[in-house]
Design a protein around this motif. Sequence first.
Motif, PDB file in Angstrom:
ATOM      1  N   GLY A  48       0.783  -1.227   0.000  1.00 57.86           N
ATOM      2  CA  GLY A  48       0.000   0.000   0.000  1.00 57.86           C
ATOM      3  C   GLY A  48       0.813   1.274   0.000  1.00 57.86           C
ATOM      4  N   THR A  49       2.147   1.175  -0.031  1.00 53.93           N
ATOM      5  CA  THR A  49       2.988   2.366   0.004  1.00 53.93           C
ATOM      6  C   THR A  49       3.363   2.800  -1.418  1.00 53.93           C
ATOM      7  OG1 THR A  49       4.955   1.003   0.266  1.00 53.93           O
ATOM      8  CG2 THR A  49       3.899   1.818   2.274  1.00 53.93           C
ATOM      9  N   VAL A  50       3.993   3.963  -1.509  1.00 56.21           N
ATOM     10  CA  VAL A  50       4.427   4.523  -2.790  1.00 56.21           C
ATOM     11  C   VAL A  50       5.956   4.493  -2.845  1.00 56.21           C
ATOM     12  CG1 VAL A  50       4.421   6.555  -4.287  1.00 56.21           C
ATOM     13  CG2 VAL A  50       2.379   5.987  -2.935  1.00 56.21           C
ATOM     14  N   VAL A  51       6.496   3.956  -3.932  1.00 59.18           N
ATOM     15  CA  VAL A  51       7.941   3.884  -4.153  1.00 59.18           C
ATOM     16  C   VAL A  51       8.300   4.910  -5.228  1.00 59.18           C
ATOM     17  CG1 VAL A  51       9.858   2.423  -4.878  1.00 59.18           C
ATOM     18  CG2 VAL A  51       7.986   1.452  -3.525  1.00 59.18           C
ATOM     19  N   ARG A  52       9.268   5.767  -4.922  1.00 61.70           N
ATOM     20  CA  ARG A  52       9.635   6.847  -5.851  1.00 61.70           C
ATOM     21  C   ARG A  52      11.035   6.679  -6.448  1.00 61.70           C
ATOM     22  NH1 ARG A  52       5.578  10.362  -5.575  1.00 61.70           N
ATOM     23  NH2 ARG A  52       4.331  10.442  -3.644  1.00 61.70           N
ATOM     24  N   GLN A  53      11.760   5.656  -6.040  1.00 62.55           N
ATOM     25  CA  GLN A  53      13.074   5.377  -6.583  1.00 62.55           C
ATOM     26  C   GLN A  53      13.143   3.898  -6.967  1.00 62.55           C
ATOM     27  OE1 GLN A  53      15.401   7.576  -7.323  1.00 62.55           O
ATOM     28  NE2 GLN A  53      14.244   9.287  -6.440  1.00 62.55           N
ATOM     29  N   PRO A  54      13.779   3.556  -8.063  1.00 58.73           N
ATOM     30  CA  PRO A  54      13.867   2.144  -8.477  1.00 58.73           C
ATOM     31  C   PRO A  54      14.637   1.317  -7.453  1.00 58.73           C
ATOM     32  CG  PRO A  54      15.307   3.526  -9.828  1.00 58.73           C
ATOM     33  CD  PRO A  54      14.482   4.456  -9.006  1.00 58.73           C
ATOM     34  N   LEU A  55      14.087   0.181  -7.124  1.00 59.65           N
ATOM     35  CA  LEU A  55      14.705  -0.735  -6.170  1.00 59.65           C
ATOM     36  C   LEU A  55      15.343  -1.895  -6.919  1.00 59.65           C
ATOM     37  CD1 LEU A  55      11.816  -0.930  -3.528  1.00 59.65           C
ATOM     38  CD2 LEU A  55      13.826   0.560  -3.465  1.00 59.65           C
ATOM     39  N   GLU A  56      16.425  -2.411  -6.362  1.00 59.79           N
ATOM     40  CA  GLU A  56      17.071  -3.585  -6.947  1.00 59.79           C
ATOM     41  C   GLU A  56      16.377  -4.873  -6.525  1.00 59.79           C
ATOM     42  OE1 GLU A  56      21.187  -3.616  -6.018  1.00 59.79           O
ATOM     43  OE2 GLU A  56      21.643  -1.788  -7.162  1.00 59.79           O
ATOM     44  N   ARG A  57      15.813  -4.862  -5.320  1.00 61.51           N
ATOM     45  CA  ARG A  57      15.157  -6.063  -4.799  1.00 61.51           C
ATOM     46  C   ARG A  57      13.925  -5.676  -3.996  1.00 61.51           C
ATOM     47  NH1 ARG A  57      20.563  -6.755  -4.059  1.00 61.51           N
ATOM     48  NH2 ARG A  57      20.398  -5.847  -1.981  1.00 61.51           N
ATOM     49  N   VAL A 121      13.584 -10.762  -3.722  1.00 68.56           N
ATOM     50  CA  VAL A 121      13.185 -10.945  -5.117  1.00 68.56           C
ATOM     51  C   VAL A 121      13.866  -9.858  -5.949  1.00 68.56           C
ATOM     52  CG1 VAL A 121      11.265 -11.125  -6.722  1.00 68.56           C
ATOM     53  CG2 VAL A 121      10.977 -11.881  -4.345  1.00 68.56           C
ATOM     54  N   ALA A 122      14.744 -10.280  -6.863  1.00 69.11           N
ATOM     55  CA  ALA A 122      15.463  -9.331  -7.706  1.00 69.11           C
ATOM     56  C   ALA A 122      14.519  -8.727  -8.741  1.00 69.11           C
ATOM     57  CB  ALA A 122      16.638 -10.018  -8.390  1.00 69.11           C
ATOM     58  N   VAL A 123      14.677  -7.415  -8.996  1.00 62.05           N
ATOM     59  CA  VAL A 123      13.856  -6.704  -9.981  1.00 62.05           C
ATOM     60  C   VAL A 123      14.716  -6.417 -11.204  1.00 62.05           C
ATOM     61  CG1 VAL A 123      12.386  -4.714 -10.402  1.00 62.05           C
ATOM     62  CG2 VAL A 123      12.555  -5.665  -8.087  1.00 62.05           C
ATOM     63  N   ALA A 124      14.294  -6.926 -12.353  1.00 64.25           N
ATOM     64  CA  ALA A 124      15.075  -6.731 -13.587  1.00 64.25           C
ATOM     65  C   ALA A 124      15.027  -5.282 -14.044  1.00 64.25           C
ATOM     66  CB  ALA A 124      14.560  -7.665 -14.684  1.00 64.25           C
ATOM     67  N   HIS A 125      13.836  -4.695 -14.037  1.00 60.89           N
ATOM     68  CA  HIS A 125      13.701  -3.298 -14.456  1.00 60.89           C
ATOM     69  C   HIS A 125      12.323  -2.804 -14.053  1.00 60.89           C
ATOM     70  CE1 HIS A 125      11.172  -3.866 -18.268  1.00 60.89           C
ATOM     71  NE2 HIS A 125      11.342  -5.070 -17.783  1.00 60.89           N
ATOM     72  N   TRP A 126      12.161  -1.493 -14.149  1.00 60.70           N
ATOM     73  CA  TRP A 126      10.887  -0.835 -13.834  1.00 60.70           C
ATOM     74  C   TRP A 126      10.361  -0.223 -15.137  1.00 60.70           C
ATOM     75  CZ3 TRP A 126       8.996  -1.574  -9.003  1.00 60.70           C
ATOM     76  CH2 TRP A 126       9.895  -2.004  -8.032  1.00 60.70           C
ATOM     77  N   PRO A 127       9.487  -0.934 -15.821  1.00 60.43           N
ATOM     78  CA  PRO A 127       9.066  -0.481 -17.151  1.00 60.43           C
ATOM     79  C   PRO A 127       8.174   0.755 -17.147  1.00 60.43           C
ATOM     80  CG  PRO A 127       7.844  -2.433 -16.516  1.00 60.43           C
ATOM     81  CD  PRO A 127       8.887  -2.230 -15.469  1.00 60.43           C
ATOM     82  N   ALA A 128       7.369   0.944 -16.108  1.00 60.34           N
ATOM     83  CA  ALA A 128       6.429   2.067 -16.113  1.00 60.34           C
ATOM     84  C   ALA A 128       5.952   2.343 -14.697  1.00 60.34           C
ATOM     85  CB  ALA A 128       5.230   1.753 -17.013  1.00 60.34           C
ATOM     86  N   LYS A 129       5.333   3.497 -14.549  1.00 58.61           N
ATOM     87  CA  LYS A 129       4.707   3.833 -13.272  1.00 58.61           C
ATOM     88  C   LYS A 129       3.393   3.074 -13.132  1.00 58.61           C
ATOM     89  CE  LYS A 129       6.609   8.538 -13.131  1.00 58.61           C
ATOM     90  NZ  LYS A 129       6.285   9.983 -13.039  1.00 58.61           N
ATOM     91  N   GLY A 130       3.007   2.834 -11.878  1.00 62.92           N
ATOM     92  CA  GLY A 130       1.740   2.144 -11.639  1.00 62.92           C
ATOM     93  C   GLY A 130       1.850   1.153 -10.502  1.00 62.92           C
ATOM     94  N   ARG A 131       0.891   0.256 -10.459  1.00 62.64           N
ATOM     95  CA  ARG A 131       0.817  -0.708  -9.359  1.00 62.64           C
ATOM     96  C   ARG A 131       1.600  -1.969  -9.704  1.00 62.64           C
ATOM     97  NH1 ARG A 131      -4.672  -1.943  -6.202  1.00 62.64           N
ATOM     98  NH2 ARG A 131      -4.082   0.150  -5.511  1.00 62.64           N
ATOM     99  N   TYR A 132       2.430  -2.391  -8.758  1.00 62.47           N
ATOM    100  CA  TYR A 132       3.207  -3.620  -8.875  1.00 62.47           C
ATOM    101  C   TYR A 132       2.747  -4.591  -7.797  1.00 62.47           C
ATOM    102  CZ  TYR A 132       6.417  -1.469 -12.218  1.00 62.47           C
ATOM    103  OH  TYR A 132       6.959  -0.871 -13.335  1.00 62.47           O
ATOM    104  N   THR A 133       2.778  -5.873  -8.139  1.00 59.00           N
ATOM    105  CA  THR A 133       2.306  -6.910  -7.218  1.00 59.00           C
ATOM    106  C   THR A 133       3.361  -7.993  -7.072  1.00 59.00           C
ATOM    107  OG1 THR A 133       0.006  -6.528  -7.882  1.00 59.00           O
ATOM    108  CG2 THR A 133       0.497  -8.598  -6.754  1.00 59.00           C
TER     109      THR A 133
END
Length: 275
Positions: A48-57, A121-133
């Motif tokens: 339910g939080t907002v992330v404003r910087q790309p995370l690696e994991r 969980v490693a994140v390959a990339h952040w393609p767009a803004k929006g909701r991630y699950t």
Amino acid sequence: MRSRLVTVGNVVRRALAVLAVLVVASLALPAAPASAHGQLATSTPLTGTVVRQPLERVGLYFTEKPAANAHFTLTGPDGSRVDSGWSYGEPKRLDKPVQEYFMVNGTFEPRLYHTGFPAMVAVAHWPAKGRYTASYLTVASDGEAVKGTVTFDYQGPSTAAPAGWTAPTNGPDPALLAQAEGKASAVPAATLDPAVTPPAVTPAPAKEGGLPPWVVPAAIVAVVGTLIVVAARRRPAARPTAGAARQRGGAPRPRSGTSTSRGGTNRRPARRGRR
């Protein structure tokens, strides 16, 4: 009509009184304990939080170490996966202990867990803004399935996928699915990490008894419904009208010592004066 309104008002007052008693009783009784083990304690980021910087994991912290064949995914706003595998992380102390229940001699006994065991969980990339699950599926040390999701909103900059990277399409391990569905006998013991052991716990005072959460609302509905039906069936007796009274008892007799004049008024007989 007024009598009926009074009756309904009395029924409503009785229903409210019964409702108050049931609410107090439900608060006094402990809730039925849940016996799930190895549950999710916290996550980074929190749901339910907002992330404003790309995370690696993305970190998912459980009350015990996830199974070696646990399955984790991370999907973006368009439903495509952006996860790139997972690994165990460094356990950390939880800001708020998590309480779980264990059956001991037929009684649920609570235990407090102060340590979170992560799956990173490693994140390959952040393609767009929006909701991630982020979704997870694992099996606890007692053989129960532990599954769920963590959702958060990403409002940071978009990042490109690594060269040669393709979105994963793999699903859960069949052995994990079989064990999660209660077919533990079909799963080899080697599919679970041998290091999966319950962490050190702090005993808490035991709670016994408790009612299922649906009992009190059902009782309230039943009692109030019964009182309303009883009130609706109770109709006040109709008062006899003057016409009905004349039909049953005949015309009323004139009072003694009076006479009826032609005009319909009662007058006393005039006295004669003395001669």
